[in-house]
Design a protein around this motif. Structure first.
Motif, PDB file in Angstrom:
ATOM      1  N   MET A   1       0.854  -1.178   0.000  1.00  0.00           N
ATOM      2  CA  MET A   1       0.000   0.000   0.000  1.00  0.00           C
ATOM      3  C   MET A   1       0.898   1.239   0.000  1.00  0.00           C
ATOM      4  O   MET A   1       1.772   1.373   0.837  1.00  0.00           O
ATOM      5  CB  MET A   1      -0.911  -0.033   1.226  1.00  0.00           C
ATOM      6  CG  MET A   1      -1.921   1.072   1.255  1.00  0.00           C
ATOM      7  SD  MET A   1      -3.007   1.054   2.671  1.00  0.00           S
ATOM      8  CE  MET A   1      -4.063  -0.301   2.297  1.00  0.00           C
ATOM      9  N   LYS A   5      -2.515   6.145  -0.568  1.00  0.00           N
ATOM     10  CA  LYS A   5      -3.665   5.320  -0.229  1.00  0.00           C
ATOM     11  C   LYS A   5      -3.791   5.172   1.287  1.00  0.00           C
ATOM     12  O   LYS A   5      -4.896   5.195   1.827  1.00  0.00           O
ATOM     13  CB  LYS A   5      -3.568   3.954  -0.892  1.00  0.00           C
ATOM     14  CG  LYS A   5      -4.872   3.176  -0.806  1.00  0.00           C
ATOM     15  CD  LYS A   5      -4.833   1.918  -1.608  1.00  0.00           C
ATOM     16  CE  LYS A   5      -5.176   2.246  -3.040  1.00  0.00           C
ATOM     17  NZ  LYS A   5      -5.448   1.050  -3.840  1.00  0.00           N
ATOM     18  N   VAL A   9      -6.996   6.244   3.525  1.00  0.00           N
ATOM     19  CA  VAL A   9      -7.686   5.327   4.437  1.00  0.00           C
ATOM     20  C   VAL A   9      -7.832   5.971   5.814  1.00  0.00           C
ATOM     21  O   VAL A   9      -8.896   5.882   6.438  1.00  0.00           O
ATOM     22  CB  VAL A   9      -6.940   3.976   4.527  1.00  0.00           C
ATOM     23  CG1 VAL A   9      -7.458   3.135   5.675  1.00  0.00           C
ATOM     24  CG2 VAL A   9      -7.075   3.217   3.217  1.00  0.00           C
ATOM     25  N   THR A  53     -10.297   2.250  -1.500  1.00  0.00           N
ATOM     26  CA  THR A  53      -9.465   1.076  -1.748  1.00  0.00           C
ATOM     27  C   THR A  53      -9.700   0.415  -3.102  1.00  0.00           C
ATOM     28  O   THR A  53      -8.885  -0.398  -3.526  1.00  0.00           O
ATOM     29  CB  THR A  53      -9.650   0.013  -0.654  1.00  0.00           C
ATOM     30  OG1 THR A  53     -11.033  -0.345  -0.580  1.00  0.00           O
ATOM     31  CG2 THR A  53      -9.169   0.537   0.672  1.00  0.00           C
ATOM     32  N   THR A  55      -9.629  -0.007  -7.079  1.00  0.00           N
ATOM     33  CA  THR A  55      -8.581   0.407  -8.008  1.00  0.00           C
ATOM     34  C   THR A  55      -9.107   1.206  -9.163  1.00  0.00           C
ATOM     35  O   THR A  55     -10.171   1.096  -9.589  1.00  0.00           O
ATOM     36  CB  THR A  55      -7.853  -0.830  -8.569  1.00  0.00           C
ATOM     37  OG1 THR A  55      -7.634  -1.733  -7.516  1.00  0.00           O
ATOM     38  CG2 THR A  55      -6.553  -0.436  -9.157  1.00  0.00           C
TER      39      THR A  55
END
Length: 55
Positions: A1, A5, A9, A53, A55
Motif C-alpha cells: 500500500m 492510499k 484510508v 481502496t 482500483t
C-alpha cells in the motif's frame, strides 16, 4: 500500500466524505457518501473505505 492510499484510508476513517471527495471528486460517490453519513456514520465509513481502496 503506497503512502497516498494509506493517508486516504486514515482520512476515510476520520472524515468519510472528505476522503471520497479527494479520491473521486464531486459526483455520485460523494452524494451517496454524504447521505449515508447523515443517516448513520458506519455505512458512510464503509462506503468511503470501499471507494478509497478500489482500483
Amino acid at each position: 500500500m503506497d503512502t497516498n492510499k494509506l493517508l486516504l484510508v486514515i482520512i476515510a476513517i476520520l472524515l468519510p466524505p472528505v476522503a471520497v471527495f479527494l479520491k473521486s471528486g464531486v459526483g455520485k460517490d460523494l452524494l451517496i457518501n454524504v447521505i449515508l453519513c447523515i443517516l448513520f456514520w458506519i455505512p458512510g465509513l464503509l462506503h468511503s473505505l470501499w471507494v478509497v481502496t478500489r482500483t
